[in-house]
Scaffold this motif. Structure first.
Motif, PDB file in Angstrom:
ATOM      1  N   ALA A   1      55.419  19.427  21.657  1.00 35.64           N
ATOM      2  CA  ALA A   1      54.568  18.814  22.693  1.00 35.64           C
ATOM      3  C   ALA A   1      55.425  18.400  23.887  1.00 35.64           C
ATOM      4  CB  ALA A   1      53.819  17.618  22.120  1.00 35.64           C
ATOM      5  N   ALA A   2      56.618  17.850  23.605  1.00 29.26           N
ATOM      6  CA  ALA A   2      57.507  17.428  24.689  1.00 29.26           C
ATOM      7  C   ALA A   2      57.966  18.642  25.498  1.00 29.26           C
ATOM      8  CB  ALA A   2      58.716  16.688  24.119  1.00 29.26           C
ATOM      9  N   MET A   3      58.233  19.738  24.794  1.00 27.33           N
ATOM     10  CA  MET A   3      58.675  20.960  25.455  1.00 27.33           C
ATOM     11  C   MET A   3      57.626  21.475  26.434  1.00 27.33           C
ATOM     12  SD  MET A   3      59.940  24.234  23.308  1.00 27.33           S
ATOM     13  CE  MET A   3      60.761  23.348  22.036  1.00 27.33           C
ATOM     14  N   PHE A   4      56.352  21.238  26.107  1.00 33.54           N
ATOM     15  CA  PHE A   4      55.259  21.670  26.984  1.00 33.54           C
ATOM     16  C   PHE A   4      54.951  20.637  28.064  1.00 33.54           C
ATOM     17  CE2 PHE A   4      54.012  24.412  23.331  1.00 33.54           C
ATOM     18  CZ  PHE A   4      54.091  25.613  24.008  1.00 33.54           C
ATOM     19  N   GLY A   5      55.779  19.591  28.116  1.00 37.22           N
ATOM     20  CA  GLY A   5      55.602  18.601  29.180  1.00 37.22           C
ATOM     21  C   GLY A   5      54.409  17.683  28.989  1.00 37.22           C
ATOM     22  N   CYS A   6      53.890  17.555  27.770  1.00 31.15           N
ATOM     23  CA  CYS A   6      52.772  16.640  27.536  1.00 31.15           C
ATOM     24  C   CYS A   6      53.257  15.208  27.750  1.00 31.15           C
ATOM     25  CB  CYS A   6      52.253  16.772  26.102  1.00 31.15           C
ATOM     26  SG  CYS A   6      51.673  18.416  25.698  1.00 31.15           S
ATOM     27  N   ASP A   7      52.536  14.430  28.546  1.00 34.00           N
ATOM     28  CA  ASP A   7      52.904  13.027  28.760  1.00 34.00           C
ATOM     29  C   ASP A   7      52.809  12.269  27.448  1.00 34.00           C
ATOM     30  OD1 ASP A   7      53.295  13.513  31.369  1.00 34.00           O
ATOM     31  OD2 ASP A   7      51.485  12.492  32.099  1.00 34.00           O
TER      32      ASP A   7
ATOM     33  N   GLU B   1      39.281  12.340  24.666  1.00 31.14           N
ATOM     34  CA  GLU B   1      38.334  12.542  23.551  1.00 31.14           C
ATOM     35  C   GLU B   1      38.284  13.993  23.083  1.00 31.14           C
ATOM     36  OE1 GLU B   1      37.756  10.806  26.275  1.00 31.14           O
ATOM     37  OE2 GLU B   1      36.059   9.415  26.059  1.00 31.14           O
ATOM     38  N   THR B   2      38.610  14.923  24.001  1.00 31.68           N
ATOM     39  CA  THR B   2      38.553  16.340  23.611  1.00 31.68           C
ATOM     40  C   THR B   2      39.865  16.775  22.949  1.00 31.68           C
ATOM     41  OG1 THR B   2      39.474  17.244  25.651  1.00 31.68           O
ATOM     42  CG2 THR B   2      37.097  16.780  25.634  1.00 31.68           C
ATOM     43  N   MET B   3      40.804  15.867  22.780  1.00 30.94           N
ATOM     44  CA  MET B   3      42.134  16.113  22.202  1.00 30.94           C
ATOM     45  C   MET B   3      43.032  16.913  23.151  1.00 30.94           C
ATOM     46  SD  MET B   3      41.420  14.394  19.591  1.00 30.94           S
ATOM     47  CE  MET B   3      43.067  14.337  18.925  1.00 30.94           C
ATOM     48  N   CYS B   4      42.633  16.953  24.453  1.00 30.81           N
ATOM     49  CA  CYS B   4      43.416  17.657  25.461  1.00 30.81           C
ATOM     50  C   CYS B   4      44.519  16.729  25.980  1.00 30.81           C
ATOM     51  CB  CYS B   4      42.493  18.068  26.602  1.00 30.81           C
ATOM     52  SG  CYS B   4      43.315  19.078  27.843  1.00 30.81           S
ATOM     53  N   THR B   5      45.698  17.296  26.254  1.00 29.33           N
ATOM     54  CA  THR B   5      46.838  16.505  26.741  1.00 29.33           C
ATOM     55  C   THR B   5      46.951  16.618  28.260  1.00 29.33           C
ATOM     56  OG1 THR B   5      48.403  18.332  26.632  1.00 29.33           O
ATOM     57  CG2 THR B   5      48.063  17.042  24.604  1.00 29.33           C
ATOM     58  N   SER B   6      48.032  16.061  28.823  1.00 23.64           N
ATOM     59  CA  SER B   6      48.227  16.144  30.276  1.00 23.64           C
ATOM     60  C   SER B   6      48.503  17.581  30.700  1.00 23.64           C
ATOM     61  CB  SER B   6      49.386  15.237  30.704  1.00 23.64           C
ATOM     62  OG  SER B   6      50.586  15.685  30.100  1.00 23.64           O
ATOM     63  N   ASN B   7      48.889  18.433  29.773  1.00 21.99           N
ATOM     64  CA  ASN B   7      48.983  19.866  30.048  1.00 21.99           C
ATOM     65  C   ASN B   7      47.647  20.477  29.608  1.00 21.99           C
ATOM     66  OD1 ASN B   7      49.316  22.634  29.795  1.00 21.99           O
ATOM     67  ND2 ASN B   7      51.471  22.474  29.243  1.00 21.99           N
ATOM     68  N   GLN B   8      46.848  20.900  30.592  1.00 19.74           N
ATOM     69  CA  GLN B   8      45.459  21.299  30.311  1.00 19.74           C
ATOM     70  C   GLN B   8      45.307  22.431  29.298  1.00 19.74           C
ATOM     71  OE1 GLN B   8      42.165  21.407  32.783  1.00 19.74           O
ATOM     72  NE2 GLN B   8      42.299  19.231  32.284  1.00 19.74           N
ATOM     73  N   THR B   9      46.375  23.175  29.038  1.00 16.06           N
ATOM     74  CA  THR B   9      46.243  24.269  28.072  1.00 16.06           C
ATOM     75  C   THR B   9      46.644  23.830  26.659  1.00 16.06           C
ATOM     76  OG1 THR B   9      48.477  25.062  28.503  1.00 16.06           O
ATOM     77  CG2 THR B   9      46.717  26.029  29.824  1.00 16.06           C
ATOM     78  N   ILE B  10      47.108  22.592  26.519  1.00 20.75           N
ATOM     79  CA  ILE B  10      47.611  22.128  25.220  1.00 20.75           C
ATOM     80  C   ILE B  10      46.722  21.037  24.631  1.00 20.75           C
ATOM     81  CG2 ILE B  10      49.594  21.193  23.965  1.00 20.75           C
ATOM     82  CD1 ILE B  10      50.369  23.729  25.334  1.00 20.75           C
ATOM     83  N   TYR B  11      46.275  21.270  23.397  1.00 20.48           N
ATOM     84  CA  TYR B  11      45.500  20.281  22.652  1.00 20.48           C
ATOM     85  C   TYR B  11      46.341  19.793  21.466  1.00 20.48           C
ATOM     86  CZ  TYR B  11      41.450  21.805  25.335  1.00 20.48           C
ATOM     87  OH  TYR B  11      40.581  22.080  26.362  1.00 20.48           O
ATOM     88  N   VAL B  12      46.056  18.592  20.999  1.00 22.03           N
ATOM     89  CA  VAL B  12      46.794  18.050  19.850  1.00 22.03           C
ATOM     90  C   VAL B  12      45.821  17.463  18.832  1.00 22.03           C
ATOM     91  CG1 VAL B  12      48.954  17.516  21.068  1.00 22.03           C
ATOM     92  CG2 VAL B  12      47.095  15.846  21.080  1.00 22.03           C
ATOM     93  N   CYS B  13      46.257  17.326  17.588  1.00 17.92           N
ATOM     94  CA  CYS B  13      45.399  16.704  16.570  1.00 17.92           C
ATOM     95  C   CYS B  13      46.248  16.301  15.369  1.00 17.92           C
ATOM     96  CB  CYS B  13      44.304  17.679  16.117  1.00 17.92           C
ATOM     97  SG  CYS B  13      44.936  19.189  15.397  1.00 17.92           S
ATOM     98  N   GLY B  14      45.652  15.517  14.482  1.00 15.31           N
ATOM     99  CA  GLY B  14      46.317  15.141  13.234  1.00 15.31           C
ATOM    100  C   GLY B  14      47.441  14.137  13.464  1.00 15.31           C
ATOM    101  N   ASP B  15      48.405  14.143  12.567  1.00 17.97           N
ATOM    102  CA  ASP B  15      49.492  13.162  12.620  1.00 17.97           C
ATOM    103  C   ASP B  15      50.251  13.207  13.940  1.00 17.97           C
ATOM    104  OD1 ASP B  15      48.899  12.161  10.151  1.00 17.97           O
ATOM    105  OD2 ASP B  15      50.669  12.944   9.130  1.00 17.97           O
ATOM    106  N   LEU B  16      50.331  14.376  14.571  1.00 20.88           N
ATOM    107  CA  LEU B  16      51.014  14.465  15.867  1.00 20.88           C
ATOM    108  C   LEU B  16      50.327  13.565  16.895  1.00 20.88           C
ATOM    109  CD1 LEU B  16      52.876  15.713  18.059  1.00 20.88           C
ATOM    110  CD2 LEU B  16      51.203  17.564  18.259  1.00 20.88           C
ATOM    111  N   ALA B  17      49.000  13.478  16.808  1.00 17.73           N
ATOM    112  CA  ALA B  17      48.232  12.670  17.765  1.00 17.73           C
ATOM    113  C   ALA B  17      48.074  11.242  17.245  1.00 17.73           C
ATOM    114  CB  ALA B  17      46.875  13.323  18.007  1.00 17.73           C
TER     115      ALA B  17
END
Ligand SMILES: Cc1cc2nc3c(=O)[nH]c(=O)nc-3n(C[C@H](O)[C@H](O)[C@H](O)COP(=O)(O)OP(=O)(O)OC[C@H]3O[C@@H](n4cnc5c(N)ncnc54)[C@H](O)[C@@H]3O)c2cc1C
Ligand code: FES
Lengths: 374, 104
Positions: free
Chosen positions: A262-268, A284-300
């Motif tokens: 996630a850090a590599m993709f520049g997610c805040d 709420e949509t699990m979208c990060t500051s990088n609009q093409t990257i979503y996160v879920c589970g323990d990472l989030a």
């Protein structure tokens, strides 16, 4: 070059939930996981889950994994085990390393329109004199050895940490034939669920509260551990030390999100103590500051398998919608998942997680992080 | 120590393979990781550190920490916890960084 609508990285409950929903909506989905089998931590969880039917209550973790993997395959997800995602090259190419072979084809590249990160968490360590001795290991390592490989890490085991992982792993090792000499925790009360602690109490396993491991001793492996009570600043109190003869010490002192990719993709990122530390900010949509990257589970935010599954499903629905898939029925589905997450995040243990999650969502709004399909 | 009786897990009959740790034969099960096979045979020291020669074994068990490095068929820095055994595999405990490549 292969181009999938959606690449899901990590095949635990989060990644499986995401892949299933995205594929059901009509997206082409590739799911990669570094392990020989998909399922993430579920494969180590041999106890029955509790909760509601939608969260597979009464089923054991490994059975839930099998059910989800079969569902993913039926939905048309392409499953790629033994494959580690290394990151992203220029021009949006993802690098995937096969761990199954050593030849020139082991590093492959592909493209994807959206990526869902479900990389899970890593276990925390704690340092004390002797903590590097063989025989000191994480609770997850012991769980992997016992429940996946059928090998006990030792015969006489002491566990540091009374959270759910420490309690569950302790009980599982007893089921497998090891002697659990005690659970040690600096806190004044047991940190995990009472149901899990009760199983150990019934088996007369002592729980040393307000205590910590002071030192592990041994030549080539742990032979003795000194434990002692702690003061209000969690420092060992002289004169309270006692020696426990054991060959294994397990560290069950919490999990932190695996944020490297996630850090590599520049997610805040933000630091949220209640959810395990540094984690990507998401809406709420699990979208990060990088609009093409979503996160879920323990990472989030570190929670549990059932929340990971629901969050994964949300990420899958939204990422697929961002690619143009899914019908009107998805709105009702999203509402149902959100209310299910609300139910899971209630009670003494869930409420603090709900509040922490709400703070993350508000932070996302303040920073203008908004997924495409809100 | 192998688990032979378990109240929940089915312990399937495993195919036996022989691997070698520092030239000593070790009986392993077909789908064992190197770490599982070594621990099952009572070996907990996998390597010694570069500076102080301290013993190290399994720590994270899932390929994240590099505590468990061994030399496999001459190749150093192989993570014992995520590498599966193969019949005839030559495993050596590693000292320090290990020799990469063959010296001229
Ligand atoms: C030791 C332990 C015991 C637990 N016990 C319980 C329990 O009893 N009950 C409960 O409800 N919860 C338990 N949990 C928590 C629960 O398992 C997790 O909350 C849940 O599994 C999280 O799901 P996930 O999909 O986010 O991550 P995981 O299940 O951890 O899955 C993540 C997967 O991604 C893979 N991965 C990571 N990075 C990459 C990469 N770059 N490329 C490819 N693959 C990658 C990982 O190897 C892993 O397989 C436990 C967790 C741990 C660590
Ligand atoms: S024990 Fe951590 S990498 Fe093998």
């Amino acid at each position: 070059m292969k181009c999938a609508d959606i690449l899901v990285i990590g095949g635990g409950p989060g990644g499986l939930g995401a892949a299933i929903e995205a594929a059901k909506a009509g997206a082409s989905v590739l799911l990669v996981d570094e392990n020989p089998r998909m399922g993430g931590q579920l494969y180590k969880q041999i106890h029955k889950f509790f909760g509601s039917q939608t969260h597979y209550a009464g089923q054991r973790g490994f059975d839930i994994a099998d059910t989800l993997i079969a569902e993913a395959a039926r939905a048309g997800v392409e499953l790629l085990p033994q494959t580690r995602a290394l990151g992203c090259f220029d021009e949006g190419q993802f690098a995937l390393l096969s761990l199954a072979n050593q030849d020139a084809t082991r590093l492959r590249t592909m493209k994807a329109r959206r990526v869902i990160l479900a990389t899970g968490a890593k276990e925390n360590a704690v340092a004390f004199p002797g903590w590097t001795l063989p025989g000191v290991m994480t609770a997850g390592a012991a769980q992997t050895l016992a429940n996946i490989y059928g090998v006990l890490p030792g015969k006489r085991i002491l566990i540091l940490g009374s959270g759910n992982v420490g309690l569950i792993v302790g009980y599982q090792l007893m089921q497998a034939g090891a002697q659990v000499l005690g659970i040690v925790d600096v806190l004044p009360s047991v940190h995990g669920y009472e149901v899990h602690a009760a199983k150990l109490r019934r088996a007369n396993v002592p729980i040393y509260l307000g205590s910590t491991v002071v030192e592990a001793r041994g030549e080539t492996r742990v032979q003795q551990v000194i434990i002692g009570q702690v003061d209000a600043c969690f420092q060992p109190i002289e004169g309270t030390h006692q020696t426990i003869e054991c060959d294994t010490v397990l560290l069950a002192v919490g999990l932190s999100p695996r944020t490297e990719i996630a850090a590599m993709f520049g997610c805040d990122m933000t630091f949220e103590r209640r959810l395990g530390g540094l984690m990507p900010i998401h809406d709420e949509t699990m979208c990060t500051s990088n609009q093409t990257i979503y996160v879920c589970g323990d990472l989030a935010g570190v929670e549990e398998a059932s929340t990971a599954l629901d969050e994964g499903r949300l990420a899958g629905i939204h990422a697929a919608a961002a690619c143009g898939y899914g019908d009107e029925a998805r709105h009702a589905r999203v509402a149902a998942l959100q209310s299910s997450l609300n139910t899971l995040r209630s009670g003494m243990h869930g409420q603090p997680r709900k509040e922490a999650k709400n703070d993350i969502l508000q932070l996302a709004h303040r920073k203008g992080i908004v997924g495409e399909t809100i | 120590m192998r688990i032979y009786k378990h109240p929940i897990l089915e312990i399937a009959e495993a195919k036996i393979v022989t691997v070698y740790m520092d030239s000593q034969p070790i009986i392993a099960h077909e789908n064992d990781s190197i770490a599982a096979a070594l621990i099952a045979s009572g070996i907990s020291v996998f390597r010694h550190t570069h500076k102080t020669g301290e013993p190290r074994g399994v720590f994270c068990g899932i390929g994240q920490c590099a505590d468990c490095l061994v030399i496999v068929n001459g190749q150093p820095n192989v993570r014992a916890c995520v590498t599966l055994v193969k019949e005839g595999m030559q495993i050596q405990s590693q000292s320090g960084y290990g020799q990469v490549g063959t010296p001229l």
